[in-house]
Design an enzyme around this catalytic site. Structure first.
Site, PDB file in Angstrom:
ATOM      1  N   ASP A   1       3.242  -6.798   3.799  1.00 52.83           N
ATOM      2  CA  ASP A   1       2.807  -5.753   4.732  1.00 52.83           C
ATOM      3  C   ASP A   1       2.947  -6.193   6.185  1.00 52.83           C
ATOM      4  O   ASP A   1       2.294  -5.643   7.066  1.00 52.83           O
ATOM      5  CB  ASP A   1       1.357  -5.362   4.417  1.00 52.83           C
ATOM      6  CG  ASP A   1       0.920  -4.079   5.097  1.00 52.83           C
ATOM      7  OD1 ASP A   1       1.782  -3.286   5.503  1.00 52.83           O
ATOM      8  OD2 ASP A   1      -0.309  -3.880   5.232  1.00 52.83           O
TER       9      ASP A   1
ATOM     10  N   ASP B   1      -0.076   4.387   1.213  1.00 53.42           N
ATOM     11  CA  ASP B   1      -0.252   5.397   2.261  1.00 53.42           C
ATOM     12  C   ASP B   1       0.461   5.045   3.549  1.00 53.42           C
ATOM     13  O   ASP B   1       0.839   3.897   3.795  1.00 53.42           O
ATOM     14  CB  ASP B   1      -1.745   5.612   2.546  1.00 53.42           C
ATOM     15  CG  ASP B   1      -2.437   4.365   3.100  1.00 53.42           C
ATOM     16  OD1 ASP B   1      -2.116   3.243   2.632  1.00 53.42           O
ATOM     17  OD2 ASP B   1      -3.299   4.506   3.990  1.00 53.42           O
TER      18      ASP B   1
ATOM     19  N   HIS C   1       3.949   3.037  12.777  1.00 53.25           N
ATOM     20  CA  HIS C   1       2.974   4.113  12.990  1.00 53.25           C
ATOM     21  C   HIS C   1       3.449   5.187  13.960  1.00 53.25           C
ATOM     22  O   HIS C   1       2.618   5.891  14.548  1.00 53.25           O
ATOM     23  CB  HIS C   1       1.623   3.562  13.474  1.00 53.25           C
ATOM     24  CG  HIS C   1       0.935   2.698  12.485  1.00 53.25           C
ATOM     25  ND1 HIS C   1      -0.363   2.268  12.638  1.00 53.25           N
ATOM     26  CD2 HIS C   1       1.345   2.156  11.309  1.00 53.25           C
ATOM     27  CE1 HIS C   1      -0.713   1.513  11.618  1.00 53.25           C
ATOM     28  NE2 HIS C   1       0.317   1.434  10.789  1.00 53.25           N
TER      29      HIS C   1
ATOM     30  N   ASP D   1       6.062   0.937   6.791  1.00 46.20           N
ATOM     31  CA  ASP D   1       4.714   0.409   6.593  1.00 46.20           C
ATOM     32  C   ASP D   1       3.983   1.349   5.637  1.00 46.20           C
ATOM     33  O   ASP D   1       3.420   2.343   6.064  1.00 46.20           O
ATOM     34  CB  ASP D   1       4.004   0.335   7.949  1.00 46.20           C
ATOM     35  CG  ASP D   1       2.600  -0.195   7.872  1.00 46.20           C
ATOM     36  OD1 ASP D   1       2.217  -0.720   6.816  1.00 46.20           O
ATOM     37  OD2 ASP D   1       1.860  -0.057   8.872  1.00 46.20           O
TER      38      ASP D   1
ATOM     39  N   HIS E   1       0.814  -1.227   0.000  1.00 49.77           N
ATOM     40  CA  HIS E   1       0.000   0.000   0.000  1.00 49.77           C
ATOM     41  C   HIS E   1       0.840   1.267   0.000  1.00 49.77           C
ATOM     42  O   HIS E   1       1.940   1.320   0.534  1.00 49.77           O
ATOM     43  CB  HIS E   1      -1.015   0.003   1.143  1.00 49.77           C
ATOM     44  CG  HIS E   1      -0.458  -0.025   2.536  1.00 49.77           C
ATOM     45  ND1 HIS E   1      -0.115   1.118   3.221  1.00 49.77           N
ATOM     46  CD2 HIS E   1      -0.224  -1.054   3.387  1.00 49.77           C
ATOM     47  CE1 HIS E   1       0.308   0.792   4.438  1.00 49.77           C
ATOM     48  NE2 HIS E   1       0.262  -0.519   4.557  1.00 49.77           N
TER      49      HIS E   1
ATOM     50  N   GLU F   1      -4.879   1.986   2.740  1.00 52.95           N
ATOM     51  CA  GLU F   1      -4.955   0.801   3.591  1.00 52.95           C
ATOM     52  C   GLU F   1      -5.059   1.193   5.055  1.00 52.95           C
ATOM     53  O   GLU F   1      -5.777   0.563   5.833  1.00 52.95           O
ATOM     54  CB  GLU F   1      -3.731  -0.089   3.353  1.00 52.95           C
ATOM     55  CG  GLU F   1      -3.806  -1.461   4.015  1.00 52.95           C
ATOM     56  CD  GLU F   1      -3.239  -1.515   5.434  1.00 52.95           C
ATOM     57  OE1 GLU F   1      -3.369  -2.571   6.086  1.00 52.95           O
ATOM     58  OE2 GLU F   1      -2.653  -0.504   5.888  1.00 52.95           O
ATOM     59  N   GLU F   2      -4.337   2.246   5.430  1.00 56.04           N
ATOM     60  CA  GLU F   2      -4.284   2.625   6.845  1.00 56.04           C
ATOM     61  C   GLU F   2      -5.613   3.138   7.373  1.00 56.04           C
ATOM     62  O   GLU F   2      -5.837   3.128   8.585  1.00 56.04           O
ATOM     63  CB  GLU F   2      -3.189   3.677   7.064  1.00 56.04           C
ATOM     64  CG  GLU F   2      -1.768   3.205   6.757  1.00 56.04           C
ATOM     65  CD  GLU F   2      -1.268   2.132   7.715  1.00 56.04           C
ATOM     66  OE1 GLU F   2      -2.009   1.758   8.643  1.00 56.04           O
ATOM     67  OE2 GLU F   2      -0.122   1.691   7.543  1.00 56.04           O
TER      68      GLU F   2
END
Length: 410
Positions: free
Chosen positions: A201, A83, A383, A144, A81, A178-179
């Site tokens: 991922d 984002d 994150h 990520d 992904h 995705e997030e």
């Protein structure tokens, strides 16, 4: 295997800001993701991939590596992904720590306010002698899932440059949002058209996951009746207190901070308001479908019980499912899990097969018709400002992609 372009590629990617926006009504939710997709589109074309296509309707960039074997073998997809998560991602300045000793404290910022240390992050001990890429303490890193994108791109580069490695048709997809949990909603399964896929991922080396949470979200609005507190007896209905009552009616020990493994939870994501009106957002998670249904029913029961005390409906709720446990799909044919597992074993990697305490795009894509387990991409502490990834982890993930393609063709 060492890959000359892997690290420069990753460092270039993470410096491109691509945070998604949960309040946006567009797809992708941010223009920066489109801009990044255009950069990757050009790169895929320069690598020599076929059918490079950016789908404006869903924000997915796809490309094909044609088969170079006459054998009839299943087609494979690799997905990552675009984002990054809800943390500052502007002006990412990655730092490189070479030959980390496995015990020293790493100062992220110049002042030493933010550090990676083994007391808080004992996983650092696993990286002795390796090259770590960290943040400067002011942003997340973006491993990520830009590590996943870099690994897929590098693996395609390797397969294109080494035609002696036989493989079937391989497709890649880089998608948005995705997030914020909506990226895969518009994924075009018919256009992608592979027999199975893997999301790159996951976290540390060895992770191989085919079981996720079932997920739902309850958005609750509570309407009170606000009057002057001096004359409030038998009249005031405090929406904030009803919100507190609603949350307190949920099991106190079934929250993220008190659960692990396959234990589900309720998680109060936000709570705001005043006596006149209050709003709560609660996410619901459980690996077991029956327990998941029971959790949703409990939330509905609490709503009904509070409303029953009043002459009019005070608690209104929208309860929607987000995704389901992809194990229900994948366990019908475990050969794709075995393929990834065997690839890791041949590379000297110990597979770590355990449920994800979360979800991936593969959760939705599996139920759309393409079974899609999740493979490690290498990142740790995702994150936030303490995120890091080892170059050696990304190299191993790239190895796994190439080995899966090779084994699939045998």
């Amino acid at each position: 295997m060492k890959y000359d372009n892997l690290l420069p590629r990753f460092l270039r990617y993470v410096q491109i800001e691509t945070q998604s926006d949960p309040t946006s009504k567009t797809t992708p939710s941010t223009q920066s993701q489109v801009d990044f997709a255009m950069i990757l589109k050009k790169e895929l074309e320069e690598l020599g991939m076929s059918d490079v296509f950016y789908n404006e309707a869903n924000g997915f960039l796809t490309a094909t590596l044609p088969a170079n074997t006459d054998k009839k073998v299943p087609s494979i997809g690799f997905i990552a992904h675009l984002d990054t998560a809800d943390f500052n991602a502007v002006n990412v300045q990655p730092k490189i720590v070479e030959n980390y000793d496995g015990e020293s404290t790493i100062s992220l910022d110049a002042q030493g306010k933010y550090t990676l240390n083994i007391e808080d992050f004992p996983n650092l001990k696993n990286y002795q002698g390796q090259t770590l890429i960290t943040t400067d303490g002011s942003t997340l890193l973006g491993a990520d899932d830009k590590s996943g994108i870099a690994e897929i791109m590098t693996a395609m580069e390797v397969l294109l440059a080494n035609p002696e490695i036989k493989h079937g048709e391989i497709k890649v997809a880089f998608g948005p949002d995705e997030e914020i949990g909506v990226g895969a909603d518009k994924f075009d399964v018919a256009q992608f058209a592979v027999d199975f896929a893997y999301t790159m991922d996951g976290g540390p080396v060895g992770e191989l996951q085919y079981e996720t949470f079932n997920a739902a979200q309850a958005d609750i609005t509570i309407y009170g009746k606000n009057v002057h507190p001096g004359t409030a007896k038998d009249t005031l209905i405090n929406a904030v207190l009803l919100g507190i009552e609603f949350n307190n009616a949920l099991p106190a020990d079934e929250v993220p901070e008190k659960t692990e493994g396959s234990e589900g939870f309720f998680h109060l994501m936000s709570f705001e308001g005043n006596p006149e009106e209050a709003k709560l957002s609660i996410i619901i998670r459980d690996h077991d479908r029956e327990k998941f249904q029971a959790r949703k029913e409990l939330v509905r029961t609490i709503q009904s019980q509070i409303n029953a005390r009043f002459s009019e409906e005070r608690v209104q709720m929208t309860l929607e499912d987000n995704y389901y446990n992809m194990k229900e799909v994948i366990e019908k044919d475990m050969s794709i899990v075995e393929l990834a597992k065997n690839a890791m074993i041949e590379l000297g990697i110990t597979p770590i097969i355990e449920p994800v305490r979360g979800g991936t795009d593969g959760s939705k894509i599996s139920f759309m018709g393409i079974p899609t387990p999740n493979i490690f991409a290498g990142g740790e502490n995702m994150h936030g400002r303490f995120e890091f990834v080892a170059l050696e982890s990304m190299e191993k993930a790239t190895d796994v992609i190439v080995k899966i393609a090779e084994l699939n063709a045998k």
